[in-house]
Each structure stands twice: as structure tokens, then as C-alpha cells.
Enzyme design. Structure first.
Site, short mmCIF file in Angstrom:
data_model
loop_
_atom_site.label_atom_id
_atom_site.label_comp_id
_atom_site.label_asym_id
_atom_site.label_seq_id
_atom_site.Cartn_x
_atom_site.Cartn_y
_atom_site.Cartn_z
N CYS A 84 0.86 -1.19 0.00
CA CYS A 84 0.00 0.00 0.00
C CYS A 84 0.90 1.24 0.00
CB CYS A 84 -0.90 0.00 1.23
SG CYS A 84 -1.88 1.49 1.43
N CYS A 87 0.44 3.18 3.46
CA CYS A 87 0.81 2.68 4.79
C CYS A 87 1.78 1.50 4.76
CB CYS A 87 -0.44 2.31 5.59
SG CYS A 87 -1.18 0.75 5.08
N CYS A 132 -7.28 -1.43 1.37
CA CYS A 132 -6.23 -1.82 2.31
C CYS A 132 -6.86 -2.04 3.68
CB CYS A 132 -5.18 -0.72 2.37
SG CYS A 132 -3.95 -0.96 3.66
N CYS A 135 -5.25 0.74 6.38
CA CYS A 135 -5.57 2.19 6.36
C CYS A 135 -6.90 2.49 5.69
CB CYS A 135 -4.44 2.98 5.70
SG CYS A 135 -4.37 2.80 3.90
N CYS A 155 -8.60 -6.17 -9.82
CA CYS A 155 -8.31 -5.08 -10.76
C CYS A 155 -7.93 -3.85 -9.93
CB CYS A 155 -9.57 -4.82 -11.59
SG CYS A 155 -9.32 -3.61 -12.88
FE FE Z 1 -2.86 1.08 3.50
#
Ligand code: FE
Length: 168
Positions: A84, A87, A132, A135, A155
Site C-alpha cells: 500500500c 501505509c 487496504c 488504512c 483489478c
Molecule cells: Fe494502506
């Protein structure tokens, strides 16, 4: 005796009002925070806007979709992990990446537990949204037309991902 009873009655009234007011307030707070409080990394909108590029902010925090065929990750065939960008949580392994031809980085499997799911109807029909799990940043959508072994196509907006090459 009479006075004593009234005092006791007033005492009850006070306690019960206070009790119900508190629980109502707690309920409202819990309701307002329910989405945010499920994530380990929580930042205000202003903080995200400051930390992320405008493209990252609109995709991750506003669930925008990047233009197809724009991601630097599309042609990446290196071994490593996609994390990510907001984060650093590990989200997808390079070995689960495949060429979908859609113009968005595609994976047949997420790193279990690090990606969370929701349902959206933004373009008129039901889609499985994914974000995610740390976060809450929007990543993309999952479709059931992917390759084996899962048959799924994650996707993903490339702008939400950062690639970390495997150590050689
Ligand atoms: Fe994240």
C-alpha cells in the site's frame, strides 16, 4: 419518611437520566467512527491530502479510478511484493500478477488478511470493492473472470501500490 422517599426517587431519576444520556452519546460516537475505527492506521482527510500525491489521494481516499494503461506497474515482471503506497502494508505478491489486458495491474490473489472488501453500486451494478485492511485506502475491485487457481481478477489502481523488489 415522606421526604426521604422523595430524595430516593429524585436520586433514581438523576441516575437513570444520566445513564441513558451517556449511552446515547456513546452509541452516536460509535456509529460515526464505525468505518474509521476498524482500521489500524487512521488519519484525517487533511493529513492524507498532505501526505499523498493528488492522484494517490483521489484513488485511495475518494475511490477514484486511474486512467487505464497509465500504471508503471503494468509491465513490471520483477519478483517482489506490492505494498500500500499510503501505509506500506503488503497487499499482492508478484507471482500472483497476470496480464489481464484491461490496462490496470491485475492479480489473481491478495495477501490474505491484508485486503478488506465492501460492495459498491457506483456505476449502476453491484461490484466488490477492495481496500487496504490497515488504512482503508481504496485499491480497486474484484471480478470473477480471473485465471486459475482462484478464478478471480483483482483489478487494482497502480497508483495505490508501491513495488518492493525481492532481495537477491
Ligand atoms: Fe494502506
Amino acid at each position: 419518611m415522606m421526604v426521604k422517599n422523595i430524595v430516593i426517587a429524585l436520586g433514581f431519576l438523576f441516575v437513570s437520566c444520566k445513564g441513558s444520556t451517556q449511552s446515547k452519546k456513546e452509541m452516536e460516537t460509535a456509529k460515526a467512527d464505525s468505518k474509521e475505527s476498524t482500521f489500524k492506521v487512521v488519519k484525517t482527510d487533511a493529513e492524507w491530502q498532505k501526505e499523498l500525491t493528488p492522484e494517490q489521494y483521489y484513488v485511495l481516499r475518494k475511490a477514484a479510478t486511474e486512467n487505464p494503461f497509465t500504471s508503471e506497474h503494468l509491465k513490471n515482471k520483477e519478483e517482489g511484493v506490492y505494498v500500500c503506497v499510503a501505509c506500506n502494508t503488503e497487499l499482492f505478491k508478484s507471482e500472483t500478477k497476470f496480464k489481464s489486458g484491461t490496462g490496470w495491474p491485475s492479480f489473481y490473489q491478495e495477501i490474505k488478511g491484508n485486503v478488506a472488501y465492501d460492495v459498491d453500486y457506483k456505476i449502476g451494478y453491484k461490484r466488490t470493492e477492495e481496500h487496504c485492511a490497515t488504512c482503508g485506502g481504496h485499491l480497486g475491485h474484484v471480478f470473477e473472470d480471473g485465471p486459475e487457481p482462484t478464478g478471480l481478477r483483482h483489478c487494482i489502481n497502480g497508483v495505490a501500490l508501491k513495488f518492493i523488489p525481492a532481495k537477491k
